[in-house]
Design a protein around this motif. Structure first.
Motif, short mmCIF file in Angstrom:
data_model
loop_
_atom_site.label_atom_id
_atom_site.label_comp_id
_atom_site.label_asym_id
_atom_site.label_seq_id
_atom_site.Cartn_x
_atom_site.Cartn_y
_atom_site.Cartn_z
N GLY A 214 -5.80 1.43 -7.81
CA GLY A 214 -5.00 0.29 -8.24
C GLY A 214 -5.32 -0.45 -9.65
O GLY A 214 -4.33 -0.58 -10.36
N THR A 215 -6.56 -0.09 -10.20
CA THR A 215 -6.98 -0.57 -11.39
C THR A 215 -6.74 0.42 -12.43
O THR A 215 -6.96 0.24 -13.57
CB THR A 215 -8.51 -0.86 -11.36
OG1 THR A 215 -9.14 0.45 -10.90
CG2 THR A 215 -8.96 -1.93 -10.20
N GLU B 186 2.72 -0.97 -4.94
CA GLU B 186 3.31 -1.08 -3.63
C GLU B 186 3.01 0.33 -2.91
O GLU B 186 2.91 1.29 -3.65
CB GLU B 186 5.05 -0.93 -3.67
CG GLU B 186 5.71 -0.53 -2.55
CD GLU B 186 7.21 -0.66 -2.65
OE1 GLU B 186 7.87 -0.59 -1.79
OE2 GLU B 186 7.68 -0.57 -3.87
N LYS C 77 3.89 3.30 -7.53
CA LYS C 77 3.57 3.38 -6.27
C LYS C 77 2.60 4.23 -5.70
O LYS C 77 2.11 5.18 -6.52
CB LYS C 77 5.15 3.58 -5.50
CG LYS C 77 6.29 2.70 -6.05
CD LYS C 77 7.61 2.84 -5.28
CE LYS C 77 8.62 1.97 -5.96
NZ LYS C 77 8.31 0.37 -6.16
N GLU D 107 -7.57 2.35 -2.13
CA GLU D 107 -6.37 2.05 -2.86
C GLU D 107 -6.82 0.96 -3.78
O GLU D 107 -6.09 0.83 -5.13
CB GLU D 107 -5.45 1.37 -1.84
CG GLU D 107 -4.89 2.12 -0.83
CD GLU D 107 -5.89 2.43 0.52
OE1 GLU D 107 -5.37 3.23 1.51
OE2 GLU D 107 -6.93 1.97 0.43
N ALA D 108 -7.59 0.20 -3.54
CA ALA D 108 -8.09 -1.10 -4.59
C ALA D 108 -8.41 -0.29 -5.93
O ALA D 108 -8.09 -0.76 -6.94
CB ALA D 108 -9.09 -2.00 -3.97
N ASN E 178 -1.95 -4.97 -7.38
CA ASN E 178 -1.36 -4.82 -6.09
C ASN E 178 -0.19 -3.81 -6.24
O ASN E 178 0.74 -4.43 -6.58
CB ASN E 178 -1.06 -6.12 -5.24
CG ASN E 178 -2.33 -6.87 -4.92
OD1 ASN E 178 -3.46 -6.11 -4.31
ND2 ASN E 178 -2.29 -8.22 -4.94
#
Length: 267
Positions: free
Chosen positions: A87-88, A4, A95, A83-84, A2
């Protein structure tokens, strides 16, 4: 992970007075990423190497931010909804902010405007296709942009584009009437800066990897023991190197590096 997610026009006190080193990202997907590398890569391999490029670039920026607190790494991403997945691929501390819709110039200008609207005092727009970008280029960017002067810092690519554009203010003229995806991009951007009397500082030239020729250049840099010629070397790009090493070990050089001697050597 997660990370920002920044929202345009919503001020963030944690970035006030800092420099956004923003990587322009299209979340990698098979069939949609690095298609000019197919062949010699398959669609899935092209998506995989795109992921590696992003990981190497973002890790280098994050490492530099630990050395220089003026710098904050930001992924300027598309599409919304990825986004998910993104994010990895990004390191802790990075950010994210969504790209605007539109052509490439609109997206670049929008990214600059949105990052300034969040509270950054300087913005760098960095491509995600230069995994071995030398670390000293990031240092030079930071050094020039710390000075409170309205200027453009630009890093030319060998193919006529640019790998980074650094600004203290968003100037729309820099993104207007540019023939994107041609060898005129750098020259035309410098011309636009002259039109508006914006001082420009050029960083050392480097390259992005978007076709077979630049892929061969990357292989020569990362695997000098297999190369026919010596080339300048930049950052180590460990994710990209390991991905390419696996192909070379499994299949030899003939498919992705055909101009290189195929005599047996150790990778």
């Amino acid at each position: 992970m997660n990370l920002e997610i920044l929202t345009a026009a919503r001020r963030n006190p944690n970035v006030a007075g800092k420099c956004a080193m923003g990587v322009m990202v299209k979340t990698p997907r098979s069939g949609f990423s690095k298609t000019r590398l197919c062949p010699p890569l398959s669609s899935e391999e092209a998506a995989s190497i795109s992921r590696c490029f992003l990981q190497d670039t973002s890790v280098a920026i994050q490492a530099f931010s630990q050395e220089d607190p003026f710098v904050v790494g930001v992924a300027i991403y598309t599409p919304v909804g990825s986004e998910a997945t993104l994010g990895t691929l990004l390191p802790p501390g990075f950010k994210m902010i969504a790209q605007r819709e539109g052509d490439f110039g609109t997206r670049l200008l929008g990214a600059a405007e949105d990052l300034f609207s969040v509270g950054f005092s300087a913005v760098c727009l960095i491509d995600s296709d230069s995994p071995t970008l030398p670390f000293h280029c990031l240092r030079d960017l930071s050094t020039f942009l710390k000075e409170p002067k309205d200027r453009m810092v630009i890093g030319p690519c060998w193919d006529g584009g640019y790998y980074v554009l650094g600004l203290r203010h968003a100037h729309s003229r820099l993104f207007e009437e540019i023939t994107w995806n041609t060898d005129r991009v750098y020259v035309e951007t410098v011309e636009r800066a002259k039109e508006i009397n914006l001082p420009a500082i050029a960083l050392p030239a480097w390259y992005d990897v978007d076709d077979q020729m630049s892929l061969r250049r990357l292989l020569s840099e990362l695997f000098p023991e297999r190369a026919n010629e010596a080339v300048p070397r930049g950052s180590p790009a460990p994710y990209t190197k390991e991905f390419l090493r696996q192909i070379l070990v499994g299949e030899g050089t003939s498919r992705i590096w055909p101009q290189t001697s195929t005599s047996a050597r150790t990778v």
